[in-house]
Design a protein around this motif. Structure first.
Motif, PDB file in Angstrom:
ATOM      1  N   ASN A 141       0.823  -1.213   0.000  1.00  6.89           N
ATOM      2  CA  ASN A 141       0.000   0.000   0.000  1.00  6.89           C
ATOM      3  C   ASN A 141       0.854   1.259   0.000  1.00  6.89           C
ATOM      4  O   ASN A 141       0.467   2.276  -0.576  1.00  6.89           O
ATOM      5  CB  ASN A 141      -0.956   0.014   1.196  1.00  6.89           C
ATOM      6  N   ASP A 142       2.012   1.211   0.654  1.00  5.06           N
ATOM      7  CA  ASP A 142       2.926   2.357   0.642  1.00  5.06           C
ATOM      8  C   ASP A 142       3.443   2.609  -0.776  1.00  5.06           C
ATOM      9  O   ASP A 142       3.556   3.759  -1.208  1.00  5.06           O
ATOM     10  CB  ASP A 142       4.110   2.123   1.581  1.00  5.06           C
ATOM     11  N   ILE A 143       3.732   1.544  -1.487  1.00  8.09           N
ATOM     12  CA  ILE A 143       4.219   1.688  -2.860  1.00  8.09           C
ATOM     13  C   ILE A 143       3.100   2.223  -3.753  1.00  8.09           C
ATOM     14  O   ILE A 143       3.331   3.081  -4.605  1.00  8.09           O
ATOM     15  CB  ILE A 143       4.805   0.362  -3.373  1.00  8.09           C
ATOM     16  N   LYS A 144       1.883   1.767  -3.523  1.00  6.16           N
ATOM     17  CA  LYS A 144       0.735   2.287  -4.269  1.00  6.16           C
ATOM     18  C   LYS A 144       0.539   3.777  -3.967  1.00  6.16           C
ATOM     19  O   LYS A 144       0.256   4.570  -4.872  1.00  6.16           O
ATOM     20  CB  LYS A 144      -0.528   1.495  -3.917  1.00  6.16           C
ATOM     21  N   SER A 145       0.719   4.172  -2.717  1.00  9.97           N
ATOM     22  CA  SER A 145       0.623   5.593  -2.353  1.00  9.97           C
ATOM     23  C   SER A 145       1.699   6.405  -3.054  1.00  9.97           C
ATOM     24  O   SER A 145       1.454   7.534  -3.483  1.00  9.97           O
ATOM     25  CB  SER A 145       0.735   5.774  -0.838  1.00  9.97           C
ATOM     26  N   TRP A 146       2.904   5.842  -3.171  1.00 15.44           N
ATOM     27  CA  TRP A 146       3.996   6.508  -3.892  1.00 15.44           C
ATOM     28  C   TRP A 146       3.629   6.669  -5.370  1.00 15.44           C
ATOM     29  O   TRP A 146       3.856   7.713  -5.974  1.00 15.44           O
ATOM     30  CB  TRP A 146       5.283   5.714  -3.730  1.00 15.44           C
ATOM     31  N   GLN A 147       3.009   5.640  -5.932  1.00 15.69           N
ATOM     32  CA  GLN A 147       2.550   5.710  -7.313  1.00 15.69           C
ATOM     33  C   GLN A 147       1.566   6.879  -7.474  1.00 15.69           C
ATOM     34  O   GLN A 147       1.694   7.687  -8.386  1.00 15.69           O
ATOM     35  CB  GLN A 147       1.885   4.388  -7.709  1.00 15.69           C
ATOM     36  N   ASN A 148       0.606   6.971  -6.563  1.00 16.24           N
ATOM     37  CA  ASN A 148      -0.375   8.064  -6.617  1.00 16.24           C
ATOM     38  C   ASN A 148       0.297   9.421  -6.447  1.00 16.24           C
ATOM     39  O   ASN A 148      -0.059  10.393  -7.122  1.00 16.24           O
ATOM     40  CB  ASN A 148      -1.454   7.872  -5.551  1.00 16.24           C
ATOM     41  N   GLU A 149       1.273   9.504  -5.533  1.00 15.62           N
ATOM     42  CA  GLU A 149       2.001  10.755  -5.301  1.00 15.62           C
ATOM     43  C   GLU A 149       2.699  11.221  -6.575  1.00 15.62           C
ATOM     44  O   GLU A 149       2.633  12.400  -6.941  1.00 15.62           O
ATOM     45  CB  GLU A 149       3.028  10.566  -4.175  1.00 15.62           C
ATOM     46  N   LEU A 150       3.365  10.312  -7.259  1.00 19.22           N
ATOM     47  CA  LEU A 150       4.073  10.684  -8.484  1.00 19.22           C
ATOM     48  C   LEU A 150       3.104  11.139  -9.568  1.00 19.22           C
ATOM     49  O   LEU A 150       3.368  12.103 -10.295  1.00 19.22           O
ATOM     50  CB  LEU A 150       4.925   9.509  -8.977  1.00 19.22           C
TER      51      LEU A 150
ATOM     52  N   LEU B 129       3.291  13.415 -13.337  1.00 19.09           N
ATOM     53  CA  LEU B 129       3.932  12.407 -14.174  1.00 19.09           C
ATOM     54  C   LEU B 129       2.859  11.490 -14.764  1.00 19.09           C
ATOM     55  O   LEU B 129       1.871  11.170 -14.100  1.00 19.09           O
ATOM     56  CB  LEU B 129       4.928  11.579 -13.359  1.00 19.09           C
ATOM     57  N   SER B 130       3.058  11.059 -15.990  1.00 18.53           N
ATOM     58  CA  SER B 130       2.069  10.195 -16.628  1.00 18.53           C
ATOM     59  C   SER B 130       2.083   8.813 -15.967  1.00 18.53           C
ATOM     60  O   SER B 130       3.123   8.355 -15.486  1.00 18.53           O
ATOM     61  CB  SER B 130       2.366  10.045 -18.117  1.00 18.53           C
ATOM     62  N   PRO B 131       0.932   8.126 -15.951  1.00 22.77           N
ATOM     63  CA  PRO B 131       0.888   6.785 -15.372  1.00 22.77           C
ATOM     64  C   PRO B 131       1.905   5.838 -16.005  1.00 22.77           C
ATOM     65  O   PRO B 131       2.522   5.035 -15.310  1.00 22.77           O
ATOM     66  CB  PRO B 131      -0.546   6.323 -15.636  1.00 22.77           C
ATOM     67  N   ASN B 132       2.106   5.943 -17.325  1.00 21.60           N
ATOM     68  CA  ASN B 132       3.084   5.070 -17.978  1.00 21.60           C
ATOM     69  C   ASN B 132       4.505   5.364 -17.518  1.00 21.60           C
ATOM     70  O   ASN B 132       5.302   4.453 -17.319  1.00 21.60           O
ATOM     71  CB  ASN B 132       2.987   5.190 -19.501  1.00 21.60           C
ATOM     72  N   SER B 133       4.825   6.636 -17.340  1.00 25.77           N
ATOM     73  CA  SER B 133       6.147   7.014 -16.863  1.00 25.77           C
ATOM     74  C   SER B 133       6.355   6.532 -15.422  1.00 25.77           C
ATOM     75  O   SER B 133       7.405   5.987 -15.083  1.00 25.77           O
ATOM     76  CB  SER B 133       6.327   8.528 -16.934  1.00 25.77           C
ATOM     77  N   VAL B 134       5.348   6.732 -14.600  1.00 25.70           N
ATOM     78  CA  VAL B 134       5.434   6.322 -13.198  1.00 25.70           C
ATOM     79  C   VAL B 134       5.630   4.818 -13.103  1.00 25.70           C
ATOM     80  O   VAL B 134       6.538   4.339 -12.434  1.00 25.70           O
ATOM     81  CB  VAL B 134       4.176   6.762 -12.413  1.00 25.70           C
ATOM     82  N   TYR B 135       4.788   4.076 -13.775  1.00 25.11           N
ATOM     83  CA  TYR B 135       4.846   2.613 -13.671  1.00 25.11           C
ATOM     84  C   TYR B 135       6.065   2.043 -14.386  1.00 25.11           C
ATOM     85  O   TYR B 135       6.760   1.196 -13.854  1.00 25.11           O
ATOM     86  CB  TYR B 135       3.570   1.993 -14.232  1.00 25.11           C
ATOM     87  N   GLY B 136       6.324   2.555 -15.590  1.00 24.76           N
ATOM     88  CA  GLY B 136       7.391   1.992 -16.408  1.00 24.76           C
ATOM     89  C   GLY B 136       8.793   2.355 -15.966  1.00 24.76           C
ATOM     90  O   GLY B 136       9.739   1.619 -16.228  1.00 24.76           O
ATOM     91  N   HIS B 137       8.940   3.478 -15.301  1.00 24.33           N
ATOM     92  CA  HIS B 137      10.289   3.901 -14.917  1.00 24.33           C
ATOM     93  C   HIS B 137      10.461   3.939 -13.407  1.00 24.33           C
ATOM     94  O   HIS B 137      11.248   3.192 -12.838  1.00 24.33           O
ATOM     95  CB  HIS B 137      10.600   5.278 -15.516  1.00 24.33           C
ATOM     96  N   HIS B 138       9.697   4.774 -12.736  1.00 27.11           N
ATOM     97  CA  HIS B 138       9.877   4.981 -11.301  1.00 27.11           C
ATOM     98  C   HIS B 138       9.584   3.712 -10.494  1.00 27.11           C
ATOM     99  O   HIS B 138      10.389   3.303  -9.662  1.00 27.11           O
ATOM    100  CB  HIS B 138       8.991   6.129 -10.819  1.00 27.11           C
ATOM    101  N   LEU B 139       8.432   3.106 -10.728  1.00 24.41           N
ATOM    102  CA  LEU B 139       8.069   1.935  -9.924  1.00 24.41           C
ATOM    103  C   LEU B 139       8.860   0.691 -10.312  1.00 24.41           C
ATOM    104  O   LEU B 139       9.176  -0.123  -9.455  1.00 24.41           O
ATOM    105  CB  LEU B 139       6.572   1.661 -10.015  1.00 24.41           C
ATOM    106  N   SER B 140       9.211   0.556 -11.585  1.00 22.19           N
ATOM    107  CA  SER B 140       9.969  -0.632 -11.982  1.00 22.19           C
ATOM    108  C   SER B 140      11.322  -0.663 -11.285  1.00 22.19           C
ATOM    109  O   SER B 140      11.801  -1.724 -10.883  1.00 22.19           O
ATOM    110  CB  SER B 140      10.135  -0.702 -13.498  1.00 22.19           C
ATOM    111  N   ILE B 141      11.933   0.506 -11.103  1.00 22.39           N
ATOM    112  CA  ILE B 141      13.212   0.573 -10.378  1.00 22.39           C
ATOM    113  C   ILE B 141      13.001   0.207  -8.910  1.00 22.39           C
ATOM    114  O   ILE B 141      13.766  -0.553  -8.325  1.00 22.39           O
ATOM    115  CB  ILE B 141      13.847   1.968 -10.532  1.00 22.39           C
ATOM    116  N   LEU B 142      11.932   0.724  -8.323  1.00 21.90           N
ATOM    117  CA  LEU B 142      11.639   0.409  -6.927  1.00 21.90           C
ATOM    118  C   LEU B 142      11.353  -1.083  -6.753  1.00 21.90           C
ATOM    119  O   LEU B 142      11.832  -1.707  -5.812  1.00 21.90           O
ATOM    120  CB  LEU B 142      10.455   1.249  -6.440  1.00 21.90           C
ATOM    121  N   PHE B 143      10.609  -1.685  -7.682  1.00 18.68           N
ATOM    122  CA  PHE B 143      10.311  -3.119  -7.592  1.00 18.68           C
ATOM    123  C   PHE B 143      11.573  -3.944  -7.711  1.00 18.68           C
ATOM    124  O   PHE B 143      11.750  -4.939  -7.016  1.00 18.68           O
ATOM    125  CB  PHE B 143       9.325  -3.553  -8.679  1.00 18.68           C
ATOM    126  N   CYS B 144      12.466  -3.516  -8.585  1.00 20.45           N
ATOM    127  CA  CYS B 144      13.740  -4.218  -8.743  1.00 20.45           C
ATOM    128  C   CYS B 144      14.504  -4.204  -7.421  1.00 20.45           C
ATOM    129  O   CYS B 144      15.056  -5.196  -6.999  1.00 20.45           O
ATOM    130  CB  CYS B 144      14.553  -3.565  -9.853  1.00 20.45           C
TER     131      CYS B 144
END
Length: 108
Positions: free
Chosen positions: A66-75, A80-95
């Motif tokens: 849920n914290d990561i989902k909140s970070w997604q919403n914050e970005l 930032l576009s949803p594709n940019s957030v998910y494809g770049h920012h969150l993919s690095i965090l998931f890694c």
């Protein structure tokens, strides 16, 4: 100082310097050494994960999906576009989190 909880539930204090070094070591070990963009990738990876930790202000062991989902919403709220957030920012965090904070991935 931050607290880091090891696998055997032992909590240790970690200085910001130690955290930053660990983050740089992770980025280095997870980035292709032959990439022409290696320097940029190292900088971007370290910055994305560091930005998340600065924003969340929680010890690693307390971070939830849920914290990561909140970070997604914050970005996304920052414009930032949803594709940019998910494809770049969150993919690095998931890694960074693979095997550390669970395998739950927020949906696009």
């Amino acid at each position: 100082m931050n607290n880091l909880v090891l696998d055997n539930n032992i909590s240790v204090e970690v200085s910001r310097y130690s955290f930053d070094n660990a983050l740089l070591l992770w980025a280095d070990s997870s980035t292709d050494i032959q990439s022409d963009r290696r320097k940029d990738l190292l900088r971007d990876k370290a910055k994305q994960v560091s930005d998340f930790f600065n924003w969340i202000c929680k010890p690693v062991h307390e971070i939830t999906p849920n914290d990561i989902k909140s970070w997604q919403n914050e970005l996304e709220n920052r414009g930032l576009s949803p594709n940019s957030v998910y494809g770049h920012h969150l993919s690095i965090l998931f890694c960074h989190y693979t095997g550390k904070a669970g395998e739950v991935v927020p949906q696009k």
